[in-house]
Design a protein around this motif. Structure first.
Motif, mmCIF file in Angstrom:
data_model
loop_
_atom_site.group_PDB
_atom_site.id
_atom_site.type_symbol
_atom_site.label_atom_id
_atom_site.label_comp_id
_atom_site.label_asym_id
_atom_site.label_seq_id
_atom_site.Cartn_x
_atom_site.Cartn_y
_atom_site.Cartn_z
ATOM 1 N N HIS A 54 0.845 -1.199 0.000
ATOM 2 C CA HIS A 54 0.000 0.000 0.000
ATOM 3 C C HIS A 54 0.883 1.254 0.000
ATOM 4 C CE1 HIS A 54 -2.822 -3.052 1.441
ATOM 5 N NE2 HIS A 54 -3.805 -2.248 1.074
ATOM 6 N N ALA A 55 1.941 1.212 0.803
ATOM 7 C CA ALA A 55 2.874 2.343 0.852
ATOM 8 C C ALA A 55 3.561 2.527 -0.495
ATOM 9 C CB ALA A 55 3.914 2.115 1.946
ATOM 10 N N ARG A 56 3.920 1.429 -1.144
ATOM 11 C CA ARG A 56 4.584 1.509 -2.439
ATOM 12 C C ARG A 56 3.681 2.170 -3.482
ATOM 13 N NH1 ARG A 56 8.704 -1.579 -3.414
ATOM 14 N NH2 ARG A 56 7.912 -3.223 -2.032
ATOM 15 N N SER A 57 2.405 1.817 -3.460
ATOM 16 C CA SER A 57 1.451 2.407 -4.398
ATOM 17 C C SER A 57 1.337 3.917 -4.190
ATOM 18 C CB SER A 57 0.082 1.740 -4.220
ATOM 19 O OG SER A 57 -0.888 2.353 -5.023
ATOM 20 N N LEU A 58 1.279 4.346 -2.920
ATOM 21 C CA LEU A 58 1.191 5.774 -2.619
ATOM 22 C C LEU A 58 2.484 6.494 -2.992
ATOM 23 C CD1 LEU A 58 -0.660 5.469 0.797
ATOM 24 C CD2 LEU A 58 -1.564 6.601 -1.249
ATOM 25 N N ALA A 59 3.609 5.829 -2.794
ATOM 26 C CA ALA A 59 4.895 6.431 -3.148
ATOM 27 C C ALA A 59 4.992 6.646 -4.655
ATOM 28 C CB ALA A 59 6.040 5.538 -2.660
ATOM 29 N N ARG A 60 4.556 5.668 -5.433
ATOM 30 C CA ARG A 60 4.586 5.814 -6.886
ATOM 31 C C ARG A 60 3.695 6.967 -7.336
ATOM 32 N NH1 ARG A 60 4.074 -0.675 -7.914
ATOM 33 N NH2 ARG A 60 6.320 -1.161 -7.958
ATOM 34 N N ARG A 61 2.528 7.056 -6.729
ATOM 35 C CA ARG A 61 1.619 8.159 -7.084
ATOM 36 C C ARG A 61 2.251 9.505 -6.743
ATOM 37 N NH1 ARG A 61 -3.731 9.250 -8.047
ATOM 38 N NH2 ARG A 61 -4.489 11.244 -7.245
ATOM 39 N N HIS A 62 2.848 9.584 -5.574
ATOM 40 C CA HIS A 62 3.503 10.821 -5.137
ATOM 41 C C HIS A 62 4.582 11.227 -6.138
ATOM 42 C CE1 HIS A 62 5.079 13.621 -1.973
ATOM 43 N NE2 HIS A 62 6.184 13.437 -2.652
ATOM 44 N N ASN A 63 5.399 10.267 -6.549
ATOM 45 C CA ASN A 63 6.481 10.568 -7.493
ATOM 46 C C ASN A 63 5.938 11.079 -8.830
ATOM 47 O OD1 ASN A 63 8.371 9.855 -5.620
ATOM 48 N ND2 ASN A 63 8.953 7.921 -6.584
ATOM 49 N N GLU A 64 4.826 10.513 -9.255
ATOM 50 C CA GLU A 64 4.207 10.963 -10.504
ATOM 51 C C GLU A 64 3.661 12.383 -10.370
ATOM 52 O OE1 GLU A 64 1.212 8.105 -11.348
ATOM 53 O OE2 GLU A 64 2.635 6.484 -11.797
ATOM 54 N N VAL A 65 2.983 12.647 -9.266
ATOM 55 C CA VAL A 65 2.333 13.947 -9.057
ATOM 56 C C VAL A 65 3.351 15.077 -8.968
ATOM 57 C CG1 VAL A 65 1.009 15.312 -7.387
ATOM 58 C CG2 VAL A 65 0.243 13.004 -7.990
ATOM 59 N N GLU A 85 13.989 9.520 2.524
ATOM 60 C CA GLU A 85 14.807 8.400 2.972
ATOM 61 C C GLU A 85 14.275 7.033 2.542
ATOM 62 O OE1 GLU A 85 17.721 8.931 4.534
ATOM 63 O OE2 GLU A 85 17.319 11.068 4.201
ATOM 64 N N LEU A 86 12.965 6.880 2.433
ATOM 65 C CA LEU A 86 12.401 5.558 2.191
ATOM 66 C C LEU A 86 11.831 5.353 0.790
ATOM 67 C CD1 LEU A 86 10.695 5.006 5.659
ATOM 68 C CD2 LEU A 86 12.885 4.137 4.858
ATOM 69 N N TYR A 87 11.440 6.436 0.124
ATOM 70 C CA TYR A 87 10.898 6.284 -1.223
ATOM 71 C C TYR A 87 11.874 5.641 -2.211
ATOM 72 C CZ TYR A 87 6.364 8.679 -0.934
ATOM 73 O OH TYR A 87 5.061 9.012 -0.667
ATOM 74 N N PRO A 88 13.172 5.990 -2.196
ATOM 75 C CA PRO A 88 14.070 5.396 -3.186
ATOM 76 C C PRO A 88 14.030 3.866 -3.197
ATOM 77 C CG PRO A 88 15.142 7.254 -2.159
ATOM 78 C CD PRO A 88 13.867 7.031 -1.395
ATOM 79 N N GLY A 89 13.862 3.258 -2.030
ATOM 80 C CA GLY A 89 13.779 1.808 -1.970
ATOM 81 C C GLY A 89 12.404 1.257 -2.283
ATOM 82 N N LEU A 90 11.407 2.132 -2.323
ATOM 83 C CA LEU A 90 10.033 1.705 -2.594
ATOM 84 C C LEU A 90 9.613 1.938 -4.034
ATOM 85 C CD1 LEU A 90 7.875 2.981 0.445
ATOM 86 C CD2 LEU A 90 8.238 0.599 -0.229
ATOM 87 N N ALA A 91 9.918 3.134 -4.528
ATOM 88 C CA ALA A 91 9.333 3.527 -5.821
ATOM 89 C C ALA A 91 10.260 4.379 -6.671
ATOM 90 C CB ALA A 91 8.023 4.277 -5.569
#
Length: 238
Positions: A54-65, A85-91
């Motif tokens: 769920h966090a990964r999905s939100l991170a990807r959306r954030h990066n797109e926005v 700190e954590l997005y690079p490893g997620l998305a």
């Protein structure tokens, strides 16, 4: 510089004055501030409670926005810590994202923002900004330059206030004990205002102080820095 405002869930829902203050401050310093309406939660709550996909999905959306902005600014060390700190490893790598004081001191290279706040203030450095982002003395540099402000050191300032998001719900007794220690330290300063860079911690500390009828007000750092003689800070009425 064209920047984007990352509002964060808590500020958007409960503390809109902090966001207004952030925009007013950035525009006063010459920034063009955009507000991408498609933004959502950063996913920190999901990540911390084990819902990594769920966090990964939100991170990807954030990066797109927020893709394409020179800088993304948020008045929250907690949420910026999640993104930086954590997005690079997620998305993947996000747009350059800064906690407000980081952006002011490191990017705009300013400590005197032209603020005026004639009150006795003590500052609580929040855990994420202190330990994850390493903002260090940046908030104190900014507060020290505010005209009229009497900055009072907070004893044991680096101790946690006990909020910690879901920690306060899962470990209520421990959280309450930590809050009691923090309130005792705040009240011992004789300050009128306790400030921080995260509304989550201010909500926790301010709630406890309110129940004591202490008269000490929690005020986000952005609201102090946005206050001027011509446009002074006024307490929120909720």
């Amino acid at each position: 510089m064209r920047v984007a405002l990352f509002t964060t869930c808590l500020a958007d829902t409960l503390y809109p004055n902090t966001l207004r203050a952030t925009v007013r401050l950035l525009e006063r310093l010459g920034c063009e501030v955009a507000f991408p309406e498609e933004q959502t939660c950063c996913g920190q709550m999901h990540y911390n409670t084990g819902y990594r996909e769920h966090a990964r999905s939100l991170a990807r959306r954030h990066n797109e926005v927020f893709h394409g902005y020179q800088a993304v600014i948020a008045p929250s060390g907690s949420c910026v810590g999640m993104v930086s700190e954590l997005y690079p490893g997620l998305a993947g790598t996000p747009a350059p994202t800064y906690e407000l004081t980081e952006f002011l001191v490191d990017v705009l290279e300013v400590t005197d923002v032209g603020a005026y706040f004639p009150h006795r203030v003590t500052y609580h450095p929040t855990c994420h900004s202190l330990r994850m982002l390493g903002v260090g003395t940046r908030p104190h540099q900014l507060l020290a330059a505010v005209r009229g402000l009497d900055l009072i050191p907070l004893p044991e300032s680096e101790s946690c206030c006990g909020f910690g998001g879901t920690f306060a719900l899962k470990n209520a007794d421990t959280s309450t004990a930590m809050l009691a220690d923090k309130m005792r330290q705040v009240l011992g300063t004789g300050a009128e205002v306790v400030s921080a860079g995260d509304n989550s911690c201010l909500m926790h500390i301010g709630g406890g102080l309110s129940r004591l009828h202490s008269g000490v007000r929690p005020v986000h750092l952005a609201e102090i820095l946005a206050s001027t003689e011509e446009d002074p800070w006024l307490p929120e009425t909720r």
